[in-house]
Design a protein around this motif. Structure first.
Motif, PDB file in Angstrom:
ATOM      1  N   ILE A   4      17.173  14.418  17.117  1.00 17.89           N
ATOM      2  CA  ILE A   4      16.394  15.449  17.793  1.00 17.89           C
ATOM      3  C   ILE A   4      15.144  15.746  16.974  1.00 17.89           C
ATOM      4  CG2 ILE A   4      16.412  17.792  18.720  1.00 17.89           C
ATOM      5  CD1 ILE A   4      19.481  17.602  18.786  1.00 17.89           C
ATOM      6  N   LEU A   5      13.985  15.634  17.611  1.00 18.71           N
ATOM      7  CA  LEU A   5      12.707  15.901  16.956  1.00 18.71           C
ATOM      8  C   LEU A   5      12.228  17.302  17.317  1.00 18.71           C
ATOM      9  CD1 LEU A   5      10.198  14.861  15.361  1.00 18.71           C
ATOM     10  CD2 LEU A   5       9.283  14.087  17.567  1.00 18.71           C
ATOM     11  N   ILE A   6      11.878  18.079  16.272  1.00 14.89           N
ATOM     12  CA  ILE A   6      11.366  19.431  16.479  1.00 14.89           C
ATOM     13  C   ILE A   6      10.007  19.560  15.810  1.00 14.89           C
ATOM     14  CG2 ILE A   6      11.840  21.906  16.331  1.00 14.89           C
ATOM     15  CD1 ILE A   6      14.592  19.502  15.393  1.00 14.89           C
ATOM     16  N   PRO A   7       8.927  19.531  16.577  1.00 13.32           N
ATOM     17  CA  PRO A   7       7.603  19.806  15.993  1.00 13.32           C
ATOM     18  C   PRO A   7       7.499  21.296  15.671  1.00 13.32           C
ATOM     19  CG  PRO A   7       7.455  18.649  18.117  1.00 13.32           C
ATOM     20  CD  PRO A   7       8.839  19.169  17.997  1.00 13.32           C
ATOM     21  N   LYS A  27      26.706  20.508  18.345  1.00 10.19           N
ATOM     22  CA  LYS A  27      27.576  20.164  19.470  1.00 10.19           C
ATOM     23  C   LYS A  27      27.746  18.659  19.624  1.00 10.19           C
ATOM     24  CE  LYS A  27      28.221  21.326  24.368  1.00 10.19           C
ATOM     25  NZ  LYS A  27      29.425  22.161  24.151  1.00 10.19           N
ATOM     26  N   ASN A  28      26.718  17.905  19.210  1.00 11.95           N
ATOM     27  CA  ASN A  28      26.732  16.456  19.434  1.00 11.95           C
ATOM     28  C   ASN A  28      26.775  15.644  18.141  1.00 11.95           C
ATOM     29  OD1 ASN A  28      26.082  16.060  22.555  1.00 11.95           O
ATOM     30  ND2 ASN A  28      24.851  17.786  21.825  1.00 11.95           N
ATOM     31  N   ASN A  29      27.034  16.327  17.016  1.00  6.30           N
ATOM     32  CA  ASN A  29      27.068  15.645  15.725  1.00  6.30           C
ATOM     33  C   ASN A  29      25.767  14.866  15.494  1.00  6.30           C
ATOM     34  OD1 ASN A  29      28.221  14.919  13.253  1.00  6.30           O
ATOM     35  ND2 ASN A  29      29.066  13.014  14.092  1.00  6.30           N
ATOM     36  N   GLY A  30      24.662  15.548  15.792  1.00  5.76           N
ATOM     37  CA  GLY A  30      23.365  14.897  15.689  1.00  5.76           C
ATOM     38  C   GLY A  30      22.606  15.284  14.436  1.00  5.76           C
ATOM     39  N   GLU A  31      21.416  14.743  14.317  1.00  2.00           N
ATOM     40  CA  GLU A  31      20.558  15.041  13.170  1.00  2.00           C
ATOM     41  C   GLU A  31      19.200  15.538  13.661  1.00  2.00           C
ATOM     42  OE1 GLU A  31      18.526  11.495  11.202  1.00  2.00           O
ATOM     43  OE2 GLU A  31      20.328  10.546  12.056  1.00  2.00           O
ATOM     44  N   LEU A  32      18.523  16.298  12.808  1.00  2.00           N
ATOM     45  CA  LEU A  32      17.239  16.892  13.150  1.00  2.00           C
ATOM     46  C   LEU A  32      16.109  16.253  12.358  1.00  2.00           C
ATOM     47  CD1 LEU A  32      18.243  20.696  13.090  1.00  2.00           C
ATOM     48  CD2 LEU A  32      18.288  19.122  15.041  1.00  2.00           C
ATOM     49  N   ILE A  33      14.981  16.074  12.999  1.00  2.00           N
ATOM     50  CA  ILE A  33      13.760  15.642  12.331  1.00  2.00           C
ATOM     51  C   ILE A  33      12.731  16.748  12.535  1.00  2.00           C
ATOM     52  CG2 ILE A  33      11.942  13.905  12.176  1.00  2.00           C
ATOM     53  CD1 ILE A  33      13.909  11.916  13.481  1.00  2.00           C
ATOM     54  N   LEU A  80      23.806  20.767   8.508  1.00  2.00           N
ATOM     55  CA  LEU A  80      23.204  19.777   9.397  1.00  2.00           C
ATOM     56  C   LEU A  80      22.396  18.752   8.611  1.00  2.00           C
ATOM     57  CD1 LEU A  80      21.893  22.054  12.302  1.00  2.00           C
ATOM     58  CD2 LEU A  80      23.857  20.510  12.379  1.00  2.00           C
ATOM     59  N   LYS A  81      22.357  17.539   9.128  1.00  2.00           N
ATOM     60  CA  LYS A  81      21.523  16.500   8.535  1.00  2.00           C
ATOM     61  C   LYS A  81      20.093  16.689   9.026  1.00  2.00           C
ATOM     62  CE  LYS A  81      20.950  11.495   8.035  1.00  2.00           C
ATOM     63  NZ  LYS A  81      21.451  10.151   8.418  1.00  2.00           N
ATOM     64  N   ILE A  82      19.158  16.912   8.092  1.00  2.00           N
ATOM     65  CA  ILE A  82      17.775  17.209   8.450  1.00  2.00           C
ATOM     66  C   ILE A  82      16.830  16.371   7.596  1.00  2.00           C
ATOM     67  CG2 ILE A  82      16.060  19.023   8.804  1.00  2.00           C
ATOM     68  CD1 ILE A  82      18.310  21.058   8.519  1.00  2.00           C
ATOM     69  N   SER A  83      15.829  15.822   8.231  1.00  2.53           N
ATOM     70  CA  SER A  83      14.744  15.173   7.498  1.00  2.53           C
ATOM     71  C   SER A  83      13.438  15.853   7.895  1.00  2.53           C
ATOM     72  CB  SER A  83      14.687  13.674   7.808  1.00  2.53           C
ATOM     73  OG  SER A  83      14.551  13.440   9.186  1.00  2.53           O
ATOM     74  N   GLU A  84      12.440  15.707   7.044  1.00  3.22           N
ATOM     75  CA  GLU A  84      11.161  16.379   7.286  1.00  3.22           C
ATOM     76  C   GLU A  84      10.025  15.367   7.248  1.00  3.22           C
ATOM     77  OE1 GLU A  84       9.760  17.876   2.956  1.00  3.22           O
ATOM     78  OE2 GLU A  84      11.489  18.925   3.783  1.00  3.22           O
ATOM     79  N   ALA A  85       8.953  15.687   7.951  1.00  3.02           N
ATOM     80  CA  ALA A  85       7.789  14.807   7.963  1.00  3.02           C
ATOM     81  C   ALA A  85       6.531  15.639   8.142  1.00  3.02           C
ATOM     82  CB  ALA A  85       7.900  13.782   9.091  1.00  3.02           C
ATOM     83  N   LYS A 101       8.714   5.999  16.661  1.00  8.59           N
ATOM     84  CA  LYS A 101       9.026   5.383  15.375  1.00  8.59           C
ATOM     85  C   LYS A 101      10.459   5.661  14.947  1.00  8.59           C
ATOM     86  CE  LYS A 101       7.462   5.288  10.543  1.00  8.59           C
ATOM     87  NZ  LYS A 101       6.464   5.826   9.581  1.00  8.59           N
ATOM     88  N   ASN A 102      10.959   6.858  15.244  1.00  6.06           N
ATOM     89  CA  ASN A 102      12.299   7.245  14.810  1.00  6.06           C
ATOM     90  C   ASN A 102      13.354   7.109  15.901  1.00  6.06           C
ATOM     91  OD1 ASN A 102      12.104   8.659  11.909  1.00  6.06           O
ATOM     92  ND2 ASN A 102      10.244   9.156  13.075  1.00  6.06           N
ATOM     93  N   ASP A 103      12.942   6.597  17.051  1.00 10.37           N
ATOM     94  CA  ASP A 103      13.882   6.355  18.148  1.00 10.37           C
ATOM     95  C   ASP A 103      14.681   7.623  18.475  1.00 10.37           C
ATOM     96  OD1 ASP A 103      15.064   4.810  20.111  1.00 10.37           O
ATOM     97  OD2 ASP A 103      16.689   4.106  18.809  1.00 10.37           O
ATOM     98  N   VAL A 104      13.976   8.733  18.664  1.00 12.54           N
ATOM     99  CA  VAL A 104      14.655   9.997  18.919  1.00 12.54           C
ATOM    100  C   VAL A 104      15.184  10.044  20.353  1.00 12.54           C
ATOM    101  CG1 VAL A 104      13.188  11.166  17.234  1.00 12.54           C
ATOM    102  CG2 VAL A 104      12.629  11.299  19.668  1.00 12.54           C
ATOM    103  N   ASP A 105      16.191  10.881  20.555  1.00 11.71           N
ATOM    104  CA  ASP A 105      16.815  11.023  21.875  1.00 11.71           C
ATOM    105  C   ASP A 105      16.308  12.250  22.630  1.00 11.71           C
ATOM    106  OD1 ASP A 105      18.761   8.842  21.448  1.00 11.71           O
ATOM    107  OD2 ASP A 105      19.560  10.190  19.921  1.00 11.71           O
ATOM    108  N   LEU A 106      15.781  13.227  21.874  1.00 10.50           N
ATOM    109  CA  LEU A 106      15.375  14.484  22.494  1.00 10.50           C
ATOM    110  C   LEU A 106      14.299  15.137  21.637  1.00 10.50           C
ATOM    111  CD1 LEU A 106      15.980  16.757  24.663  1.00 10.50           C
ATOM    112  CD2 LEU A 106      17.578  17.707  22.979  1.00 10.50           C
ATOM    113  N   ILE A 107      13.278  15.697  22.301  1.00 11.90           N
ATOM    114  CA  ILE A 107      12.264  16.501  21.629  1.00 11.90           C
ATOM    115  C   ILE A 107      12.455  17.948  22.075  1.00 11.90           C
ATOM    116  CG2 ILE A 107       9.790  16.933  21.336  1.00 11.90           C
ATOM    117  CD1 ILE A 107       9.311  13.972  22.065  1.00 11.90           C
TER     118      ILE A 107
END
Length: 244
Positions: A4-7, A27-33, A80-85, A101-107
């Motif tokens: 999941i990408l969060i600007p 809820k979905n065992n996902g990661e945040l960017i 939560l697993k989080i990366s920053e850019a 580039k990061n093949d995200v599933d949701l913005i």
């Protein structure tokens, strides 16, 4: 919804989006960017190529990184697993580029709240991302301490080209245990009989496995009013549309 990408521009609206993204990730065992677009003064000129501007560029970049790291310490992000850019691009271009580039599933993006029919306009950058993104975009307009989707309105003409993106709608609705409301808006300039509209929706949905859904035909003077008035009438939690 694993990536999941969060600007963020570090505003309250962006934090509202981040809080929702965190709930979806759990809820979905996902990661945040977490992404901050650094639009520098004089961007588009020779700012990036001029040596005299390097100290200024590094100052802004380091300040943005520090803000991101402070934000990542928030309690609602614990575990939560989080990366920053930090990217040196205009916001719209950068969001789409990082998404690919990061093949995200949701913005997930925040937007200024509005009332009435102005709700359809969610802000220039958010609107551009919604129109051009190849992955689903969720716009959050106010703080959601507990993000739940009981009633999900999907408005469409239910043409064949909608079938591919609609699978993502189904996945989202089923994931949240939401009732999916399939909505056709009849307007004076684009009128279909109820029997014709109903058959189009029935034929469309037959190809999908939706846990809970209902079809609706709503008459209104224009599509925008129809969607909002219907959504308000059932106290919808989410409105979905597919861009062409």
């Amino acid at each position: 919804m694993k990536k999941i990408l969060i600007p963020t521009d570090f505003s309250k609206h962006a934090e509202n989006a981040l809080k929702v993204a965190a709930q979806i990730a759990r809820k979905n065992n996902g990661e945040l960017i977490l992404l901050h677009m650094l639009e520098l003064p004089h961007q588009g000129s020779d700012a990036m190529g001029s040596g005299k501007n390097i100290p200024e560029i590094m100052f802004f970049k380091n300040a943005a990184i520090q803000k991101l790291e402070d934000l990542m310490d928030a309690d609602y992000l614990d575990g939560l697993k989080i990366s920053e850019a930090v990217q040196f691009e205009m916001a719209f271009d950068g969001i789409l580029n990082i998404s690919k580039k990061n093949d995200v599933d949701l913005i997930v993006m925040g937007s200024h709240g509005a009332s009435g029919y102005k709700e359809m306009f969610v802000g220039s950058n958010a609107e551009k991302v919604v129109r051009h993104s190849e992955v689903p975009v969720l716009i959050i307009k106010e703080e959601q301490d507990s993000f739940k989707v009981d009633n999900f309105v999907f408005a469409s003409d239910f043409s064949a080209e909608i079938k591919k993106p609609f699978q993502k709608v189904v996945d989202f609705a089923n994931s949240f245990g939401a009732k999916l409301h399939l909505l056709t808006i009849n307007t004076p300039n684009n009128f279909k009989s109820s029997s014709t509209s109903q058959k189009i929706m029935d034929d469309f949905i037959a190809d999908f496995k939706v846990d809970s859904y209902q079809t609706h035909i709503y008459n209104e003077t224009n599509v925008e009013k129809g969607i909002l008035n219907f959504a308000n009438s059932i106290d919808a939690d989410l409105i979905g549309m597919s861009t062409h």
